[in-house]
Design an enzyme around this catalytic site. Structure first.
Site, PDB file in Angstrom:
ATOM      1  N   ASP A 290       5.478   1.482  -9.738  1.00 38.85           N
ATOM      2  CA  ASP A 290       5.087   2.787  -9.215  1.00 38.85           C
ATOM      3  C   ASP A 290       3.906   3.421  -9.945  1.00 38.85           C
TER       4      ASP A 290
ATOM      5  N   LYS B  44       3.139  -9.056 -12.732  1.00 40.82           N
ATOM      6  CA  LYS B  44       3.796  -8.791 -11.445  1.00 40.82           C
ATOM      7  C   LYS B  44       2.745  -8.611 -10.357  1.00 40.82           C
TER       8      LYS B  44
ATOM      9  N   CYS C 289      14.166   9.981 -12.254  1.00 39.11           N
ATOM     10  CA  CYS C 289      12.860   9.550 -12.753  1.00 39.11           C
ATOM     11  C   CYS C 289      11.920  10.768 -12.724  1.00 39.11           C
TER      12      CYS C 289
ATOM     13  N   ASN D 219       8.142   3.557 -23.376  1.00 41.13           N
ATOM     14  CA  ASN D 219       7.664   2.363 -24.075  1.00 41.13           C
ATOM     15  C   ASN D 219       6.748   1.511 -23.197  1.00 41.13           C
TER      16      ASN D 219
ATOM     17  N   GLY E  74      20.722   9.781 -26.531  1.00 44.58           N
ATOM     18  CA  GLY E  74      21.253  10.965 -25.844  1.00 44.58           C
ATOM     19  C   GLY E  74      21.055  12.277 -26.588  1.00 44.58           C
TER      20      GLY E  74
ATOM     21  N   ASN F  84      17.039   0.184  -3.013  1.00 43.06           N
ATOM     22  CA  ASN F  84      18.264  -0.616  -3.084  1.00 43.06           C
ATOM     23  C   ASN F  84      19.404   0.330  -3.451  1.00 43.06           C
TER      24      ASN F  84
ATOM     25  N   PHE G  80      23.293   2.396 -23.665  1.00 42.77           N
ATOM     26  CA  PHE G  80      22.225   3.021 -22.876  1.00 42.77           C
ATOM     27  C   PHE G  80      21.662   2.010 -21.884  1.00 42.77           C
TER      28      PHE G  80
HETATM   29  N1  LIG Z   1      21.768   2.925 -12.241  1.00 36.72           N
HETATM   30  C1  LIG Z   1      20.476   3.200 -12.386  1.00 36.72           C
HETATM   31  N2  LIG Z   1      19.806   3.807 -11.395  1.00 36.72           N
HETATM   32  C2  LIG Z   1      18.486   4.060 -11.506  1.00 36.72           C
HETATM   33  C3  LIG Z   1      17.783   3.724 -12.680  1.00 36.72           C
HETATM   34  C4  LIG Z   1      18.511   3.092 -13.743  1.00 36.72           C
HETATM   35  O1  LIG Z   1      17.976   2.774 -14.805  1.00 36.72           O
HETATM   36  N3  LIG Z   1      19.836   2.850 -13.545  1.00 36.72           N
HETATM   37  N4  LIG Z   1      16.433   3.986 -12.755  1.00 36.72           N
HETATM   38  C5  LIG Z   1      15.878   5.027 -11.921  1.00 36.72           C
HETATM   39  C6  LIG Z   1      14.410   4.942 -11.856  1.00 36.72           C
HETATM   40  S1  LIG Z   1      13.553   5.230 -13.305  1.00 36.72           S
HETATM   41  C7  LIG Z   1      13.728   4.707 -10.705  1.00 36.72           C
HETATM   42  S2  LIG Z   1      12.017   4.814 -10.701  1.00 36.72           S
HETATM   43  C8  LIG Z   1      14.440   4.431  -9.446  1.00 36.72           C
HETATM   44  C9  LIG Z   1      13.794   3.292  -8.663  1.00 36.72           C
HETATM   45  O2  LIG Z   1      14.323   3.248  -7.422  1.00 36.72           O
HETATM   46  P1  LIG Z   1      13.604   2.354  -6.308  1.00 36.72           P
HETATM   47  O3  LIG Z   1      12.142   2.564  -6.354  1.00 36.72           O
HETATM   48  O4  LIG Z   1      14.296   2.617  -5.052  1.00 36.72           O
HETATM   49  O5  LIG Z   1      13.935   0.937  -6.887  1.00 36.72           O
HETATM   50  P2  LIG Z   1      13.864  -0.573  -6.514  1.00 36.72           P
HETATM   51  O6  LIG Z   1      15.022  -1.184  -7.163  1.00 36.72           O
HETATM   52  O7  LIG Z   1      12.516  -1.080  -6.861  1.00 36.72           O
HETATM   53  O8  LIG Z   1      14.106  -0.712  -4.966  1.00 36.72           O
HETATM   54  C10 LIG Z   1      13.065  -0.809  -4.095  1.00 36.72           C
HETATM   55  C11 LIG Z   1      13.400  -1.686  -2.908  1.00 36.72           C
HETATM   56  O9  LIG Z   1      12.286  -1.629  -2.049  1.00 36.72           O
HETATM   57  C12 LIG Z   1      11.957  -2.901  -1.569  1.00 36.72           C
HETATM   58  N5  LIG Z   1      10.509  -2.898  -1.298  1.00 36.72           N
HETATM   59  C13 LIG Z   1       9.503  -3.220  -2.139  1.00 36.72           C
HETATM   60  N6  LIG Z   1       8.317  -3.062  -1.537  1.00 36.72           N
HETATM   61  C14 LIG Z   1       8.570  -2.629  -0.287  1.00 36.72           C
HETATM   62  C15 LIG Z   1       7.743  -2.268   0.817  1.00 36.72           C
HETATM   63  O10 LIG Z   1       6.528  -2.318   0.734  1.00 36.72           O
HETATM   64  N7  LIG Z   1       8.366  -1.859   1.960  1.00 36.72           N
HETATM   65  C16 LIG Z   1       9.718  -1.778   2.046  1.00 36.72           C
HETATM   66  N8  LIG Z   1      10.256  -1.331   3.174  1.00 36.72           N
HETATM   67  N9  LIG Z   1      10.518  -2.107   1.026  1.00 36.72           N
HETATM   68  C17 LIG Z   1       9.961  -2.510  -0.124  1.00 36.72           C
HETATM   69  C18 LIG Z   1      12.356  -3.844  -2.661  1.00 36.72           C
HETATM   70  O11 LIG Z   1      12.647  -5.111  -2.102  1.00 36.72           O
HETATM   71  C19 LIG Z   1      13.574  -3.145  -3.281  1.00 36.72           C
HETATM   72  O12 LIG Z   1      14.773  -3.618  -2.742  1.00 36.72           O
HETATM   73  O13 LIG Z   1      15.787   4.083  -9.708  1.00 36.72           O
HETATM   74  C20 LIG Z   1      16.463   5.013 -10.509  1.00 36.72           C
HETATM   75  N10 LIG Z   1      17.845   4.655 -10.470  1.00 36.72           N
HETATM   76  N1  LIG Z   2       7.968  -4.231 -16.017  1.00 32.28           N
HETATM   77  C1  LIG Z   2       8.418  -3.052 -15.626  1.00 32.28           C
HETATM   78  N2  LIG Z   2       7.752  -1.925 -15.986  1.00 32.28           N
HETATM   79  C2  LIG Z   2       8.204  -0.719 -15.587  1.00 32.28           C
HETATM   80  C3  LIG Z   2       9.338  -0.583 -14.763  1.00 32.28           C
HETATM   81  C4  LIG Z   2      10.041  -1.780 -14.421  1.00 32.28           C
HETATM   82  O1  LIG Z   2      11.082  -1.750 -13.748  1.00 32.28           O
HETATM   83  N3  LIG Z   2       9.546  -2.968 -14.881  1.00 32.28           N
HETATM   84  N4  LIG Z   2       9.734   0.652 -14.326  1.00 32.28           N
HETATM   85  C5  LIG Z   2       8.773   1.745 -14.408  1.00 32.28           C
HETATM   86  C6  LIG Z   2       9.500   3.012 -14.285  1.00 32.28           C
HETATM   87  S1  LIG Z   2       9.867   3.586 -12.729  1.00 32.28           S
HETATM   88  C7  LIG Z   2       9.862   3.722 -15.334  1.00 32.28           C
HETATM   89  S2  LIG Z   2      10.713   5.164 -15.075  1.00 32.28           S
HETATM   90  C8  LIG Z   2       9.464   3.329 -16.673  1.00 32.28           C
HETATM   91  C9  LIG Z   2      10.579   3.375 -17.672  1.00 32.28           C
HETATM   92  O2  LIG Z   2      10.133   2.779 -18.847  1.00 32.28           O
HETATM   93  P1  LIG Z   2      10.296   3.450 -20.230  1.00 32.28           P
HETATM   94  O3  LIG Z   2       9.908   4.870 -20.168  1.00 32.28           O
HETATM   95  O4  LIG Z   2       9.589   2.626 -21.213  1.00 32.28           O
HETATM   96  O5  LIG Z   2      11.891   3.395 -20.370  1.00 32.28           O
HETATM   97  P2  LIG Z   2      12.893   2.224 -20.731  1.00 32.28           P
HETATM   98  O6  LIG Z   2      12.181   0.916 -20.716  1.00 32.28           O
HETATM   99  O7  LIG Z   2      14.073   2.359 -19.898  1.00 32.28           O
HETATM  100  O8  LIG Z   2      13.341   2.561 -22.212  1.00 32.28           O
HETATM  101  C10 LIG Z   2      12.385   2.851 -23.193  1.00 32.28           C
HETATM  102  C11 LIG Z   2      12.992   3.052 -24.546  1.00 32.28           C
HETATM  103  O9  LIG Z   2      13.927   4.123 -24.565  1.00 32.28           O
HETATM  104  C12 LIG Z   2      14.803   3.873 -25.649  1.00 32.28           C
HETATM  105  N5  LIG Z   2      15.976   4.737 -25.534  1.00 32.28           N
HETATM  106  C13 LIG Z   2      17.192   4.448 -25.024  1.00 32.28           C
HETATM  107  N6  LIG Z   2      17.984   5.539 -25.073  1.00 32.28           N
HETATM  108  C14 LIG Z   2      17.258   6.538 -25.604  1.00 32.28           C
HETATM  109  C15 LIG Z   2      17.511   7.918 -25.896  1.00 32.28           C
HETATM  110  O10 LIG Z   2      18.580   8.458 -25.630  1.00 32.28           O
HETATM  111  N7  LIG Z   2      16.497   8.645 -26.420  1.00 32.28           N
HETATM  112  C16 LIG Z   2      15.285   8.102 -26.728  1.00 32.28           C
HETATM  113  N8  LIG Z   2      14.358   8.895 -27.219  1.00 32.28           N
HETATM  114  N9  LIG Z   2      15.024   6.809 -26.483  1.00 32.28           N
HETATM  115  C17 LIG Z   2      15.984   6.037 -25.912  1.00 32.28           C
HETATM  116  C18 LIG Z   2      15.055   2.393 -25.546  1.00 32.28           C
HETATM  117  O11 LIG Z   2      15.447   1.864 -26.792  1.00 32.28           O
HETATM  118  C19 LIG Z   2      13.707   1.842 -25.077  1.00 32.28           C
HETATM  119  O12 LIG Z   2      12.972   1.295 -26.131  1.00 32.28           O
HETATM  120  O13 LIG Z   2       8.994   1.990 -16.703  1.00 32.28           O
HETATM  121  C20 LIG Z   2       8.039   1.706 -15.733  1.00 32.28           C
HETATM  122  N10 LIG Z   2       7.547   0.402 -16.007  1.00 32.28           N
HETATM  123  S1  SF4 Z   3      -0.254  -4.507 -11.489  1.00 33.81           S
HETATM  124 FE1  SF4 Z   3       1.653  -4.352 -12.638  1.00 33.81          FE
HETATM  125  S2  SF4 Z   3       1.518  -2.384 -13.729  1.00 33.81           S
HETATM  126 FE2  SF4 Z   3      -0.016  -2.362 -12.096  1.00 33.81          FE
HETATM  127  S3  SF4 Z   3       1.002  -1.394 -10.313  1.00 33.81           S
HETATM  128 FE3  SF4 Z   3       1.240  -3.623 -10.091  1.00 33.81          FE
HETATM  129  S4  SF4 Z   3       3.213  -4.080 -11.040  1.00 33.81           S
HETATM  130 FE4  SF4 Z   3       2.604  -2.037 -11.775  1.00 33.81          FE
HETATM  131 MO   LIG Z   4      11.320   5.362 -12.843  1.00 29.87          MO
END
Ligand SMILES: Nc1nc2c(c(=O)[nH]1)N[C@H]1C(S)=C(S)[C@@H](COP(=O)(O)OP(=O)(O)OC[C@H]3O[C@@H](n4cnc5c(=O)[nH]c(N)nc54)[C@H](O)[C@@H]3O)O[C@H]1N2
Ligand SMILES: Nc1nc2c(c(=O)[nH]1)N[C@H]1C(S)=C(S)[C@@H](COP(=O)(O)OP(=O)(O)OC[C@H]3O[C@@H](n4cnc5c(=O)[nH]c(N)nc54)[C@H](O)[C@@H]3O)O[C@H]1N2
Ligand code: SF4
Ligand SMILES: [Mo]
Length: 734
Positions: free
Chosen positions: A16, A48, A140, A172, A218, A419, A596
């Site tokens: 994203d 990716k 988020c 991170n 937390g 999902n 966590f």
């Molecule tokens: N339990 C739990 N829940 C969480 C989190 C967690 O750590 N734990 N993290 C939260 C966070 S930070 C975020 S950002 C959200 C993420 O929530 P989402 O963004 O909904 O997460 P994804 O798991 O990537 O699900 C996206 C789905 O979209 C599909 N998809 C990908 N590209 C396309 C497209 O172009 N078109 C269509 N129609 N589908 C597509 C993929 O196949 C995938 O199944 O989840 C949150 N929810």
């Molecule tokens: N490759 C890849 N990159 C991504 C994503 C992905 O799914 N894949 N998702 C994207 C999205 S939507 C998001 S939201 C971001 C999330 O990415 P980040 O913001 O980096 O979050 P996390 O990777 O879940 O965790 C980061 C750190 O938080 C620490 N942590 C755990 N609990 C706590 C706490 O209570 N307090 C503090 N201060 N630290 C804690 C963990 O040890 C870890 O090192 O990543 C983005 N980047």
């Molecule tokens: S290239 Fe990697 S970091 Fe950039 S939007 Fe695509 S998946 Fe995310």
């Molecule tokens: Mo996120």
């Protein structure tokens, strides 16, 4: 015959953060996705992104609409045409609305990946009177945006280019995780900017940081209160800004006095000298940023923690200044989604039915209505749906209504690019909720556990197949071109098309006048006197020069026009107007570890890509991180499979012993399932290793104001076991 090649600029939506990449096609098929050729953007790509052709051309990609023929979840389908699917969906939805009201429909979508909805989902819902829209952004940036607005009326962005100090609360970014932010932090460090990391683990960012505070999971809100204690006591705040522009400083000061450093030390586990040193480093920097982090939007004290970040920014004079965090406002050149959504068309009566409105109102319509006037005055439009997160229903309340009919039944779910089953807390209840639906429509590119539970699955298009101008969901003001390089599969649709076709079938044709995405883009660009074709021909990115201290003209978009350290909105909603720390459910004799979720895995975005061979090979199994001392006590070795149990559920995953872990803590990854086990009648392993199985959404696990679940430090225990049977079956291919 010579092959036909094409090259375009596309915004990657695999994650994203939206890197603009170069997409190439040969003979109508995406052949390569590589870095942008502008030197400014060339480093913004991860593996990716380069794997996009493997994803977009994958044999398992959904290409034809499917209609369920077996029991719900049995994964038995019949192919039907898009037109017939849409006719049937519209007819069934009309029946459900007639029986249960428009509030009987829920929509769950993330919007990141489907990209080009242009808020047609909210428009459709607002016109039919349906308030229950939910999204992963509730956990988020979406909820963070909504809470930021309480304090100063917008969701700011860090000025990485000029900052002298970056504070990472857990956040991170890495080479393959939000690469542009990682690059921005690297460049700032190269210029001499300091980095402070607050993380229980020695994360990648912590390794190179100037200060690393290993707080207990937390406890971020308590840490921030400690920083404020130092900053206020030592008068390290911007006294002029506070006097002129902040409301409630005296009250804040009194609250902060309740958190002397010895108390903060006892809560966070970090010694008081380090807390004070970090607070001083932040407050004394000439331009400092606390970039948004998801860590503080998934905790029991989330609202307070996010407010505390906002308060720190404000009182240290880092708001809307060079090197600090800027309040962007809407881009006048592009009609924002907030406007397209037609929130003003949803009646007050239906708004009040939005689930969460009564008990956890902060990101719902209830709060949006309270900020309307001020938002209009300062930003020129009453509704600011920033990162799509400011007018949402509460997911837990929605799943409860779907599962139990409490307080009223929800009987239809449309899920798009989300999902749903794995993406919130309490997966057991979500399954019950989905099983209790009369209609589920999934708009997807792959068969996921959620899609398996649907009545209709509509194949989506992907980012190399659609045109767009991305505006960061109104968070920033940059406009980025995204071009299609190939045509989508014939029966696939964009989410824009889906909502347009549904709206037209349900008597709303006059509100859905745009036939194509390009028509919509022409409309959205019309205020700047350009068409999409003209924009495309002229530029690949447009960045208006930032303006600073804009509040001097119109004030802040809060009811008082000031930065509300003491929140009048929270007070009016009946909550504590000042930030506080609340202890979450803590480890105990039965469940001795603080668990966590998170630490995103490089090769996957959230629950996605487990079926993409080149990416899965980089991370074949889910890993629980454990400190060596804990492993020794448990007599567990690296690579052992264990059951991780919480009071809510049990998952199975593999142990990775890591010196960098904090003792007494366990990391569980987000969103694991096993596409390769499809056919074993277990929803492709959706309940084997998914963190959402463990996470509770009982009241004592929810933040009061927003009702977001506590993912950071809930109690758990581990028991040695064997690899899950589902993964050992003979017919499983990896
Ligand atoms: N339990 C739990 N829940 C969480 C989190 C967690 O750590 N734990 N993290 C939260 C966070 S930070 C975020 S950002 C959200 C993420 O929530 P989402 O963004 O909904 O997460 P994804 O798991 O990537 O699900 C996206 C789905 O979209 C599909 N998809 C990908 N590209 C396309 C497209 O172009 N078109 C269509 N129609 N589908 C597509 C993929 O196949 C995938 O199944 O989840 C949150 N929810
Ligand atoms: N490759 C890849 N990159 C991504 C994503 C992905 O799914 N894949 N998702 C994207 C999205 S939507 C998001 S939201 C971001 C999330 O990415 P980040 O913001 O980096 O979050 P996390 O990777 O879940 O965790 C980061 C750190 O938080 C620490 N942590 C755990 N609990 C706590 C706490 O209570 N307090 C503090 N201060 N630290 C804690 C963990 O040890 C870890 O090192 O990543 C983005 N980047
Ligand atoms: S290239 Fe990697 S970091 Fe950039 S939007 Fe695509 S998946 Fe995310
Ligand atoms: Mo996120």
């Amino acid at each position: 015959m010579a092959s036909k090649s094409q090259t375009k600029y596309s915004v990657c939506t695999i994650c994203d953060i939206g890197c603009q990449l170069r997409s190439e096609a040969e003979d109508g098929r995406v052949s390569r996705v590589i870095a942008h050729d502008s030197p400014m953007l060339a480093k913004n790509i991860c593996y990716k992104g380069t794997a996009a052709p493997h994803i977009h051309n994958h044999a398992d990609r959904l290409r034809v609409p499917l209609k369920r023929v077996g029991e719900r979840g049995a994964d038995q389908w019949q192919e039907i045409s898009y037109e017939q699917a849409m006719d049937e969906i519209a007819e069934r939805l009309q029946g459900i609305i007639a029986r249960y009201g428009a509030e009987g429909l829920a929509v769950s979508t993330s919007g990141w990946n489907t990209q080009t909805t242009h808020s047609m989902d909210r428009r459709f819902m607002n016109l039919i009177g349906a308030p229950n829209w939910i999204s992963g952004v509730a956990l988020c940036a979406g909820n963070t945006a909504a809470v930021n607005r309480l304090t100063y009326g917008w969701f700011p962005q860090p000025d990485f280019g000029n900052t002298q100090c970056i504070v990472l609360f857990g956040h991170n970014p890495r080479k393959h995780s939000w690469t542009p932010i990682y690059n921005a932090i690297r460049s700032a460090k190269a210029r001499g900017a300091k980095v402070i990391v607050l993380d229980p683990r020695v994360s990648d960012q912590a390794e190179g940081a100037d200060l690393h505070l290993r707080l207990r999971a937390g406890t971020d809100a308590a840490m921030c209160l400690g920083w404020l204690k130092v900053i206020i006591d030592e008068e390290l705040y911007d006294q002029n800004f506070v006097a002129q522009w902040c409301a409630g400083f005296a009250e804040l000061r009194a609250r902060v006095d309740e958190y002397p450093l010895e108390r903060v030390e006892a809560i966070t586990g970090v010694d008081r000298e380090s807390i004070a040193a970090a607070a001083r480093m932040y407050a004394r920097a000439d331009g400092a940023v606390i970039p948004w982090t998801p860590i503080t939007d998934q905790q029991i004290s989330s609202t307070s923690a996010i407010r505390l970040h906002s308060i720190l920014r404000a009182i240290t004079g880092n708001l809307d200044v060079v090197g600090g965090e800027t309040l962007g406002g809407f881009n006048p050149a592009y009609i924002p989604e907030s406007e397209l959504a037609l929130h003003e068309r949803l009646s007050d009566e239906q708004k009040a039915k939005q689930l969460g409105f009564a008990d956890h109102p902060v990101f719902t319509y209830r709060t949006a209505e309270m900020l309307k006037e001020a938002t209009n005055k300062v930003w020129g439009f009453p509704y600011a749906d920033l990162v799509m997160g400011c007018h949402m229903a509460n997911p837990t309340n929605v799943f409860r209504a779907m599962a139990k009919g409490d307080p009223y039944p929800i009987k239809a779910l449309i899920t798009l690019g989300n999902n749903t089953l794995l993406s919130y807390a309490n997966q057991h209840q979500i399954l019950q909720a989905l099983m209790n639906q009369e209609l589920i429509v999934a708009h997807e590119i792959f068969m996921t556990p959620t899609a398996m539970l649907a009545d209709y699955i509509l194949p989506g298009d992907v980012f190399t197949e659609r045109n767009h101008v991305a505006d960061g969901w109104s968070w920033g003001s940059r406009l980025t071109l995204s071009q299609k390089v190939v045509e989508p599969p014939e029966q696939a649709s964009s989410t824009f098309q889906f909502w347009t076709d549904l709206g037209r079938r349900m008597g709303l044709a006059e509100y859905f006048p745009w036939d194509t995405i390009e028509d919509m883009l022409d409309y959205r660009l019309s205020r700047s006197g350009r068409t999409f074709a003209e924009f495309e021909a002229a530029t690949f990115m447009e960045m208006p020069a930032p303006k600073f201290r804009k509040y001097r003209k119109h004030g802040f978009a809060t009811p008082s026009g000031k930065v509300e350290l003491y929140s009048s909105v929270l007070e009016d909603l009946g909550f504590d107007p000042l930030p506080y720390y609340r202890e979450g459910p803590t480890p105990n004799e039965d469940y001795p570890y603080a668990v966590f979720t998170g630490v995103r895995e490089d090769p996957f975005f959230q629950t996605g890509q487990r079926n993409i061979e080149v990416l899965r090979a980089r991370c074949p199994t889910p890993q629980l991180y454990l400190h060596p001392t804990d492993a020794e006590r448990e007599q567990i070795e690296n690579g052992d499979w264990v059951r991780l149990e919480s009071a809510t559920g049990t998952v199975t995953a593999q142990i990775s012993i890591q010196q960098s872990m904090k003792e007494g803590h366990i990391r569980v990854p987000h969103g694991w399932w096993y596409p390769e086990t499809r056919g074993q009648e277990n929803l492709a392993g959706a309940f084997v290793s998914s963190d959402a199985v463990l996470c509770s959404d009982d009241d004592e696990f929810l933040d009061y104001e927003q009702g977001v679940p506590h993912f950071k430090g809930f109690p758990g225990r581990i028991i040695k076991t064997v690899a899950p049977a589902a993964l050992l079956a003979d017919d499983v291919e990896r």
